[in-house]
Scaffold this motif. Structure first.
Motif, short mmCIF file in Angstrom:
data_model
loop_
_atom_site.label_atom_id
_atom_site.label_comp_id
_atom_site.label_asym_id
_atom_site.label_seq_id
_atom_site.Cartn_x
_atom_site.Cartn_y
_atom_site.Cartn_z
N GLN A 146 -21.75 52.49 -24.48
CA GLN A 146 -22.02 52.84 -23.09
C GLN A 146 -23.28 52.12 -22.59
O GLN A 146 -23.29 51.59 -21.48
CB GLN A 146 -22.19 54.35 -22.94
CG GLN A 146 -22.40 54.78 -21.51
CD GLN A 146 -22.59 56.28 -21.36
OE1 GLN A 146 -22.76 57.01 -22.32
NE2 GLN A 146 -22.58 56.74 -20.12
N LEU A 147 -24.32 52.07 -23.41
CA LEU A 147 -25.54 51.40 -23.02
C LEU A 147 -25.29 49.91 -22.76
O LEU A 147 -25.72 49.37 -21.74
CB LEU A 147 -26.63 51.59 -24.08
CG LEU A 147 -27.99 50.97 -23.77
CD1 LEU A 147 -28.60 51.54 -22.49
CD2 LEU A 147 -28.94 51.20 -24.95
N LEU A 148 -24.58 49.24 -23.66
CA LEU A 148 -24.28 47.82 -23.46
C LEU A 148 -23.44 47.60 -22.21
O LEU A 148 -23.69 46.66 -21.44
CB LEU A 148 -23.57 47.24 -24.68
CG LEU A 148 -24.39 47.08 -25.96
CD1 LEU A 148 -23.54 46.45 -27.06
CD2 LEU A 148 -25.65 46.27 -25.73
N ALA A 149 -22.45 48.45 -22.00
CA ALA A 149 -21.60 48.31 -20.81
C ALA A 149 -22.42 48.47 -19.52
O ALA A 149 -22.21 47.74 -18.54
CB ALA A 149 -20.46 49.31 -20.85
N LEU A 150 -23.37 49.40 -19.53
CA LEU A 150 -24.19 49.61 -18.35
C LEU A 150 -25.22 48.50 -18.15
O LEU A 150 -25.56 48.16 -17.01
CB LEU A 150 -24.87 50.98 -18.41
CG LEU A 150 -23.91 52.17 -18.24
CD1 LEU A 150 -24.62 53.49 -18.50
CD2 LEU A 150 -23.27 52.16 -16.85
N LYS B 21 -36.19 55.21 -25.43
CA LYS B 21 -35.07 55.41 -26.35
C LYS B 21 -34.05 54.27 -26.21
O LYS B 21 -33.55 53.76 -27.22
CB LYS B 21 -34.39 56.75 -26.10
CG LYS B 21 -33.24 57.02 -27.06
CD LYS B 21 -32.65 58.39 -26.91
CE LYS B 21 -31.52 58.59 -27.91
NZ LYS B 21 -30.92 59.91 -27.83
N ALA B 22 -33.75 53.87 -24.98
CA ALA B 22 -32.80 52.78 -24.76
C ALA B 22 -33.33 51.48 -25.37
O ALA B 22 -32.58 50.74 -26.01
CB ALA B 22 -32.53 52.61 -23.27
N TRP B 23 -34.62 51.21 -25.18
CA TRP B 23 -35.22 50.02 -25.74
C TRP B 23 -35.14 50.05 -27.26
O TRP B 23 -34.83 49.04 -27.90
CB TRP B 23 -36.68 49.90 -25.28
CG TRP B 23 -37.28 48.59 -25.67
CD1 TRP B 23 -37.28 47.44 -24.94
CD2 TRP B 23 -37.96 48.29 -26.89
NE1 TRP B 23 -37.92 46.44 -25.65
CE2 TRP B 23 -38.34 46.94 -26.86
CE3 TRP B 23 -38.27 49.04 -28.02
CZ2 TRP B 23 -39.02 46.32 -27.90
CZ3 TRP B 23 -38.94 48.42 -29.07
CH2 TRP B 23 -39.32 47.09 -28.99
N ALA C 123 -30.43 52.85 -18.73
CA ALA C 123 -30.98 54.07 -19.32
C ALA C 123 -30.97 55.21 -18.31
O ALA C 123 -30.57 56.33 -18.64
CB ALA C 123 -32.40 53.81 -19.82
N LYS C 124 -31.38 54.91 -17.09
CA LYS C 124 -31.42 55.94 -16.05
C LYS C 124 -30.02 56.49 -15.78
O LYS C 124 -29.83 57.70 -15.66
CB LYS C 124 -32.02 55.37 -14.77
CG LYS C 124 -32.21 56.39 -13.68
CD LYS C 124 -32.91 55.79 -12.48
CE LYS C 124 -33.13 56.85 -11.42
NZ LYS C 124 -33.85 56.33 -10.26
#
Length: 115
Positions: free
Chosen positions: A27-31, A51-53, A42-43
């Protein structure tokens, strides 16, 4: 009272017994791909930038090749983009999950009626 039954599955990749890649990182990569920004991704996930970093740093450090390139801010602002490797891994994992979910959908009724 009728019980609701559902077959559920979560898939992730471990490296040396430690979780490395799964639904949250997908999900993070897709966003990041969608927004061009780690902070926006992240937001949107309701996650702290720190955390995302850390998740991206872990992917870039433990993977065979980096997944994300981060660009520091400045007058034009920063940004983030998936590397070619990041795009390939994201697409391959999403394809795998699609096939797994289709297989579960095809076979779950037979199993669940026995439970």
């Amino acid at each position: 009272m009728k019980n609701t039954k559902q077959l559920r599955n979560r898939c992730w990749i471990d490296i040396d017994g430690k979780k490395f890649f799964g639904p949250g990182r997908v999900q993070l990569l897709a966003l990041i791909e969608k927004n061009g920004s780690l902070s926006k991704a992240a937001k949107e996930m309701g996650m702290s930038y720190k955390k995302a970093w850390a998740m991206i740093d872990d992917l870039n450090e433990r993977g065979q090749h980096p997944y994300v390139t981060l660009h520091k801010g400045g007058t034009t602002g920063g940004g983030a983009e998936l590397t070619t490797n990041g795009k390939k891994v994201l697409a391959a994992f999403q394809t795998l999950i699609h096939h797994v979910e289709a297989t579960i959908e095809e076979h779950q009724a037979e199993l669940l009626k026995l439970i």
